[in-house]
Design an enzyme around this catalytic site. Structure first.
Site, PDB file in Angstrom:
ATOM      1  N   TYR A 196       0.825  -1.204   0.000  1.00 23.56           N
ATOM      2  CA  TYR A 196       0.000   0.000   0.000  1.00 23.56           C
ATOM      3  C   TYR A 196       0.857   1.251   0.000  1.00 23.56           C
ATOM      4  O   TYR A 196       2.051   1.209   0.280  1.00 23.56           O
ATOM      5  CB  TYR A 196      -0.953  -0.004   1.195  1.00 23.56           C
ATOM      6  CG  TYR A 196      -0.303   0.366   2.514  1.00 23.56           C
ATOM      7  CD1 TYR A 196      -0.475   1.644   3.060  1.00 23.56           C
ATOM      8  CD2 TYR A 196       0.475  -0.548   3.220  1.00 23.56           C
ATOM      9  CE1 TYR A 196       0.121   1.990   4.270  1.00 23.56           C
ATOM     10  CE2 TYR A 196       1.063  -0.212   4.428  1.00 23.56           C
ATOM     11  CZ  TYR A 196       0.885   1.061   4.947  1.00 23.56           C
ATOM     12  OH  TYR A 196       1.470   1.406   6.133  1.00 23.56           O
ATOM     13  N   ARG A 225       8.120   3.864  -4.840  1.00 23.60           N
ATOM     14  CA  ARG A 225       8.205   2.897  -3.737  1.00 23.60           C
ATOM     15  C   ARG A 225       7.190   1.774  -3.903  1.00 23.60           C
ATOM     16  O   ARG A 225       7.460   0.622  -3.571  1.00 23.60           O
ATOM     17  CB  ARG A 225       8.022   3.591  -2.387  1.00 23.60           C
ATOM     18  CG  ARG A 225       8.223   2.642  -1.206  1.00 23.60           C
ATOM     19  CD  ARG A 225       8.212   3.346   0.119  1.00 23.60           C
ATOM     20  NE  ARG A 225       6.935   4.006   0.383  1.00 23.60           N
ATOM     21  CZ  ARG A 225       6.686   4.724   1.473  1.00 23.60           C
ATOM     22  NH1 ARG A 225       7.626   4.882   2.394  1.00 23.60           N
ATOM     23  NH2 ARG A 225       5.518   5.301   1.635  1.00 23.60           N
ATOM     24  N   LYS A 237       6.583  -2.142   1.953  1.00 22.33           N
ATOM     25  CA  LYS A 237       5.412  -1.515   2.584  1.00 22.33           C
ATOM     26  C   LYS A 237       4.187  -2.416   2.404  1.00 22.33           C
ATOM     27  O   LYS A 237       3.306  -2.158   1.576  1.00 22.33           O
ATOM     28  CB  LYS A 237       5.161  -0.124   1.993  1.00 22.33           C
ATOM     29  CG  LYS A 237       4.228   0.735   2.843  1.00 22.33           C
ATOM     30  CD  LYS A 237       4.189   2.158   2.302  1.00 22.33           C
ATOM     31  CE  LYS A 237       3.230   3.044   3.087  1.00 22.33           C
ATOM     32  NZ  LYS A 237       3.673   3.298   4.454  1.00 22.33           N
ATOM     33  N   GLU A 275      11.975   2.428  14.282  1.00 21.79           N
ATOM     34  CA  GLU A 275      11.096   3.474  13.761  1.00 21.79           C
ATOM     35  C   GLU A 275       9.828   3.528  14.590  1.00 21.79           C
ATOM     36  O   GLU A 275       9.617   2.710  15.493  1.00 21.79           O
ATOM     37  CB  GLU A 275      10.761   3.210  12.296  1.00 21.79           C
ATOM     38  CG  GLU A 275      10.115   1.866  12.033  1.00 21.79           C
ATOM     39  CD  GLU A 275      10.031   1.534  10.551  1.00 21.79           C
ATOM     40  OE1 GLU A 275      10.155   2.450   9.716  1.00 21.79           O
ATOM     41  OE2 GLU A 275       9.831   0.347  10.234  1.00 21.79           O
ATOM     42  N   LEU A 297      11.187   1.062   7.116  1.00 22.88           N
ATOM     43  CA  LEU A 297      10.588   1.480   5.862  1.00 22.88           C
ATOM     44  C   LEU A 297      11.390   2.641   5.284  1.00 22.88           C
ATOM     45  O   LEU A 297      11.805   3.541   6.020  1.00 22.88           O
ATOM     46  CB  LEU A 297       9.146   1.920   6.090  1.00 22.88           C
ATOM     47  CG  LEU A 297       8.378   2.349   4.840  1.00 22.88           C
ATOM     48  CD1 LEU A 297       8.151   1.152   3.922  1.00 22.88           C
ATOM     49  CD2 LEU A 297       7.057   2.991   5.217  1.00 22.88           C
TER      50      LEU A 297
END
Length: 284
Positions: free
Chosen positions: A32, A51, A148, A180, A204
């Site tokens: 996504y 990406r 992702k 993160e 990510l």
């Protein structure tokens, strides 16, 4: 009622349907992207599209849609839903097939879904003035965090844990170092140096992260891309996160301990100002 996009069709949201055999539903076999909309324009669409393709390539997923066409779909959803400030969510799965751990045939059509979320005043969040509070939690996600995917259960659990502790979000920690946030990249500032985790499979590769670091360097700010510990974070002068939906957001406490003065610092405020100014100029 919103108009959404499902596999080539624009539909009222209550008429949108996806198969129960969709691998996104059965295996979280999907990726996504979330693109922000400011003043009716898309922020860093090209970065998100690039990406998306990388995530699909890493999972050997069939190309879902031409990127020029994808841009037009985004623009059309902004138009028909009259979005001034908000978000566009895009999800691509490997498609629908009888349940099997093995991937289905390569000619299985992917499932492509997009919808909008109106967020009036997205760039004027009060939290940018007050700062956010985070807590630390163990990072128990899978090893390919650079892709992702829609596997977001543990980040969701992390946000719930933060809420239970009276905080706004959680930073995940592995072997003593911060990886993160649950839905953002994490940073500290110490003695004028911006420190953030280096790219790898552990985090990510944030689109906002990439832009913010480029702007920071252009503004002659020092950047150090490396792992940092929780102890370093607690001793930092400033801390912040970046994401497509929060842009640059200050962090004023970690695990209940005040960071710096306990208020948003000058470095973070300047980075947020630069980012919003430059990205509005480049919006499409």
């Amino acid at each position: 009622m919103r108009t959404v996009y499902v596999n080539g069709d624009y539909l009222p949201e209550d008429q949108a349907k996806v198969s129960i055999f969709d691998r996104g539903f059965l295996f979280a076999d999907g990726v996504y992207e979330v693109t922000s909309v400011l003043d009716g324009k898309l922020i860093d669409f090209a970065g998100h599209a690039k990406r998306l393709q990388r995530s699909m390539d890493e999972l050997d997923m069939t190309a879902a849609i031409d990127m020029d066409e994808l841009l037009e779909i985004h623009r059309e959803l902004v138009r028909v839903n009259d979005i001034t400030d908000g978000l566009i969510y895009l999800q691509v799965t490997r498609g629908a097939a009888d349940r099997d751990f093995l991937y289905p045939a390569e000619d299985t059509p992917p499932t492509v879904v997009l919808f909008t979320q109106a967020k009036p005043g997205l760039a004027d969040s009060p939290m940018a003035e007050t700062g956010m509070k985070v807590v630390t939690i163990p990072d128990r996600r899978w090893g390919r965090r650079d892709i992702k995917t829609v596997q977001l259960l543990y980040p969701s659990m992390g946000k719930m844990e933060a809420k239970a502790q009276g905080a706004d979000d959680a930073w995940m920690v592995e072997e003593g170092a911060v990886t993160e946030g649950t839905s953002n990249n994490a940073y500290i500032v110490k003695d004028g140096v911006i420190v953030t985790r280096h790219l790898g499979e552990e985090i990510l590769h944030g689109i906002t992260r990439k832009a913010v670091l480029a702007f920071a360097r252009e503004a002659q700010m020092k950047v150090d891309e490396r792992a940092f510990t929780v102890e370093e974070a607690l001793a930092a002068d400033e801390a912040f996160v970046t994401s497509a939906s929060s842009f640059v957001m200050p962090v004023v406490s970690i695990d209940g301990q005040q960071i710096g003065t306990g208020t948003p610092g000058k470095t973070v405020a300047r980075l947020r100002e630069i980012y919003l100014e430059e990205m509005r100029k480049a919006a499409v």
